[in-house]
Design a protein around this motif. Sequence first.
Motif, PDB file in Angstrom:
ATOM      1  N   ARG A  95      40.087  42.913  58.695  1.00 56.73           N
ATOM      2  CA  ARG A  95      39.594  43.413  59.987  1.00 56.73           C
ATOM      3  C   ARG A  95      39.841  42.405  61.119  1.00 56.73           C
ATOM      4  N   SER A  96      39.880  41.118  60.764  1.00 55.82           N
ATOM      5  CA  SER A  96      40.060  40.089  61.792  1.00 55.82           C
ATOM      6  C   SER A  96      41.435  39.432  61.721  1.00 55.82           C
ATOM      7  N   GLY A  97      42.410  40.102  61.092  1.00 56.71           N
ATOM      8  CA  GLY A  97      43.802  39.684  61.228  1.00 56.71           C
ATOM      9  C   GLY A  97      44.326  38.719  60.181  1.00 56.71           C
ATOM     10  N   THR A  98      43.516  38.421  59.167  1.00 56.09           N
ATOM     11  CA  THR A  98      43.996  37.512  58.122  1.00 56.09           C
ATOM     12  C   THR A  98      44.737  38.304  57.055  1.00 56.09           C
ATOM     13  N   THR A  99      45.937  37.834  56.708  1.00 57.12           N
ATOM     14  CA  THR A  99      46.773  38.557  55.748  1.00 57.12           C
ATOM     15  C   THR A  99      47.014  37.775  54.463  1.00 57.12           C
ATOM     16  N   THR A 100      46.808  36.445  54.505  1.00 57.87           N
ATOM     17  CA  THR A 100      46.975  35.618  53.297  1.00 57.87           C
ATOM     18  C   THR A 100      45.806  34.657  53.180  1.00 57.87           C
ATOM     19  N   ILE A 101      45.307  34.505  51.938  1.00 60.93           N
ATOM     20  CA  ILE A 101      44.237  33.525  51.707  1.00 60.93           C
ATOM     21  C   ILE A 101      44.550  32.667  50.491  1.00 60.93           C
ATOM     22  N   LEU A 102      44.046  31.439  50.543  1.00 59.63           N
ATOM     23  CA  LEU A 102      43.905  30.614  49.343  1.00 59.63           C
ATOM     24  C   LEU A 102      42.424  30.661  49.014  1.00 59.63           C
ATOM     25  N   ASP A 103      42.089  31.209  47.848  1.00 58.11           N
ATOM     26  CA  ASP A 103      40.711  31.572  47.520  1.00 58.11           C
ATOM     27  C   ASP A 103      40.254  30.853  46.255  1.00 58.11           C
ATOM     28  N   MET A 104      39.014  30.378  46.273  1.00 58.65           N
ATOM     29  CA  MET A 104      38.414  29.742  45.091  1.00 58.65           C
ATOM     30  C   MET A 104      37.245  30.600  44.635  1.00 58.65           C
ATOM     31  N   GLU A 105      37.310  31.074  43.405  1.00 57.75           N
ATOM     32  CA  GLU A 105      36.251  31.941  42.883  1.00 57.75           C
ATOM     33  C   GLU A 105      35.164  31.102  42.203  1.00 57.75           C
ATOM     34  N   THR A 106      34.286  31.756  41.442  1.00 58.05           N
ATOM     35  CA  THR A 106      33.286  30.995  40.709  1.00 58.05           C
ATOM     36  C   THR A 106      33.740  30.847  39.251  1.00 58.05           C
ATOM     37  N   VAL A 107      32.825  30.420  38.373  1.00 54.80           N
ATOM     38  CA  VAL A 107      33.229  30.104  37.002  1.00 54.80           C
ATOM     39  C   VAL A 107      33.614  31.368  36.213  1.00 54.80           C
ATOM     40  N   HIS A 108      32.826  32.433  36.385  1.00 54.43           N
ATOM     41  CA  HIS A 108      33.019  33.634  35.556  1.00 54.43           C
ATOM     42  C   HIS A 108      33.446  34.857  36.382  1.00 54.43           C
ATOM     43  N   HIS A 109      33.902  35.872  35.669  1.00 55.67           N
ATOM     44  CA  HIS A 109      34.187  37.202  36.223  1.00 55.67           C
ATOM     45  C   HIS A 109      35.330  37.202  37.250  1.00 55.67           C
ATOM     46  N   THR A 110      36.261  36.260  37.125  1.00 58.72           N
ATOM     47  CA  THR A 110      37.323  36.147  38.133  1.00 58.72           C
ATOM     48  C   THR A 110      38.276  37.340  38.100  1.00 58.72           C
ATOM     49  N   ASN A 111      38.381  38.010  36.952  1.00 58.62           N
ATOM     50  CA  ASN A 111      39.211  39.233  36.914  1.00 58.62           C
ATOM     51  C   ASN A 111      38.776  40.244  37.973  1.00 58.62           C
ATOM     52  N   SER A 112      37.446  40.319  38.218  1.00 54.82           N
ATOM     53  CA  SER A 112      36.948  41.292  39.203  1.00 54.82           C
ATOM     54  C   SER A 112      37.413  40.958  40.614  1.00 54.82           C
ATOM     55  N   ALA A 113      37.480  39.672  40.926  1.00 52.08           N
ATOM     56  CA  ALA A 113      37.980  39.271  42.249  1.00 52.08           C
ATOM     57  C   ALA A 113      39.459  39.628  42.380  1.00 52.08           C
ATOM     58  N   PHE A 114      40.220  39.378  41.320  1.00 56.78           N
ATOM     59  CA  PHE A 114      41.649  39.721  41.352  1.00 56.78           C
ATOM     60  C   PHE A 114      41.851  41.235  41.493  1.00 56.78           C
ATOM     61  N   GLN A 115      40.972  42.012  40.856  1.00 56.36           N
ATOM     62  CA  GLN A 115      41.088  43.472  41.001  1.00 56.36           C
ATOM     63  C   GLN A 115      40.872  43.888  42.458  1.00 56.36           C
ATOM     64  N   ALA A 116      39.871  43.281  43.109  1.00 55.38           N
ATOM     65  CA  ALA A 116      39.614  43.594  44.527  1.00 55.38           C
ATOM     66  C   ALA A 116      40.818  43.183  45.386  1.00 55.38           C
ATOM     67  N   ILE A 117      41.380  42.020  45.087  1.00 52.53           N
ATOM     68  CA  ILE A 117      42.556  41.538  45.830  1.00 52.53           C
ATOM     69  C   ILE A 117      43.707  42.528  45.652  1.00 52.53           C
ATOM     70  N   GLU A 118      43.928  42.931  44.416  1.00 53.19           N
ATOM     71  CA  GLU A 118      45.032  43.850  44.126  1.00 53.19           C
ATOM     72  C   GLU A 118      44.854  45.168  44.889  1.00 53.19           C
ATOM     73  N   GLN A 119      43.638  45.742  44.823  1.00 54.16           N
ATOM     74  CA  GLN A 119      43.403  47.059  45.441  1.00 54.16           C
ATOM     75  C   GLN A 119      43.425  47.005  46.972  1.00 54.16           C
ATOM     76  N   SER A 120      42.961  45.899  47.535  1.00 50.58           N
ATOM     77  CA  SER A 120      42.821  45.826  49.000  1.00 50.58           C
ATOM     78  C   SER A 120      44.149  45.619  49.711  1.00 50.58           C
ATOM     79  N   GLY A 121      45.121  45.048  49.005  1.00 48.86           N
ATOM     80  CA  GLY A 121      46.431  44.804  49.625  1.00 48.86           C
ATOM     81  C   GLY A 121      46.581  43.449  50.278  1.00 48.86           C
ATOM     82  N   ILE A 122      45.537  42.598  50.231  1.00 51.32           N
ATOM     83  CA  ILE A 122      45.672  41.275  50.857  1.00 51.32           C
ATOM     84  C   ILE A 122      46.568  40.379  49.997  1.00 51.32           C
TER      85      ILE A 122
END
Length: 440
Positions: free
Chosen positions: A112-139
Amino acid sequence: MTTTLIRGAVILTMNAADDILEADVLIIGNRISEIGKDLKCHADRIIEAGGKVMLPGFVQTHIHLCQTLFRGRADDMELIDWLRKRIWPLEAAHNEESIYYSAMLGIGELIRSGTTTILDMETVHHTNSAFQAIEQSGIRAISGKVMMDYGTEVPLALQENTQRSLAESVELLEKWHGAANGRIEYAFCPRFVVSCTEELLIGVRDLAERYGVKIHTHASENREEIAIVEAERGMRNVVYLDHIGLAKPNLILAHSIWLDDEEKRIIKDRGVKLTHCPGSNLKLSSGIADIPDLLARGIPVGIGADGAPCNNNLDMFQEMRLTAYIQKVKHGPAVMNARSVLRMATMGGAEVLGMEDRIGSIEVGKLADLQLLDLEDFHVYPSYDADWFSRVVYAATRGDVDTVIIDGEIVMEAKAVKTIDKARVLNEADRVLRDLLTRI
Ligand code: GUN
Ligand code: FE
């Protein structure tokens, strides 16, 4: 392949010459294929962008999507207390669902605020869920699970076995590195020296080398942090990272405020990259990084909002303004002008990520990651004889972003994110947070 023609925008290309053009842009598939006046070609989609301003999508080189759900839940504290008393217990209470909606909320705000690429640090567990959100959102994202196998007051659920942490990281890497047609990459993310054994850090060094991926960590953000490192490892933080062989061109450090001259020389000589997080650094009262000095030494520096609980937004427009303004107090008004800050927010970030040949500017052959701003509004007028860099960096706000394209896909149009169901994500964010708080 889908072809998209964007007609008539003023383009801040951020190419080597900082050219500003009024031209059409033809996108074929996910790449910019032509830039020129009055392009005569057939296109599947035509965007009439007369009166709009085109910029490369912003590149944020330090984000924690897993923390978006904790916005407003850890205000007015310093780093170590903020982590031990609030953030770690909250992260420990995450489950797959809460990670997913935390990530979606964050990505919605970012796009929404114009960012198209991120370097992201997740937490210890459940990182597959973050990757799924990344994949679906198109970022576009480089992300990884955080690693922490050591430290004081770490909740049980975040305490990792060293070998297990390395093995789980490799599992995630093998699943996600290069996914979504190369839009997703993996990075090893040891949290910071304070929460990592030497064995873990050396394991990360060797695996990152073997797989050819980045290492992302926090370093020298806070005075208490560097005192802990010095007491436990007998060296200053960056000297220690170099001593164990981590200081290499694939290492990206967040913050890097409390550096001495030797550490700055190590960073420069070893090709280490940095991320500046001004909003987070001010709110956690961490300090102010000496960005003009680091840039003058030729060290690549990107910008990142960090996480929602230490900012409390993920908005590159705010971070650009802060980047410029906080240095002026110390170094005078001419330092960090609008053009140099916009460069950090685009090509600078791309260089930090080693993606300067693919993203960060609007040039033929690059990936189509861009945004259109609608500047027909009171707060960005007059437009007559405008300095475009000033208008975008010092006056525009995230509400002015109208259209966002990532990897050739239109992910936001007429100020609405198309890849994320906003009403559902807002509702679910509240629901999963309510559940999460019962698990603390
Ligand atoms: N240092 C170690 N972990 C963190 C984190 O989650 N956020 C910030 N800002 N600094 C850190
Ligand atoms: Fe951080």
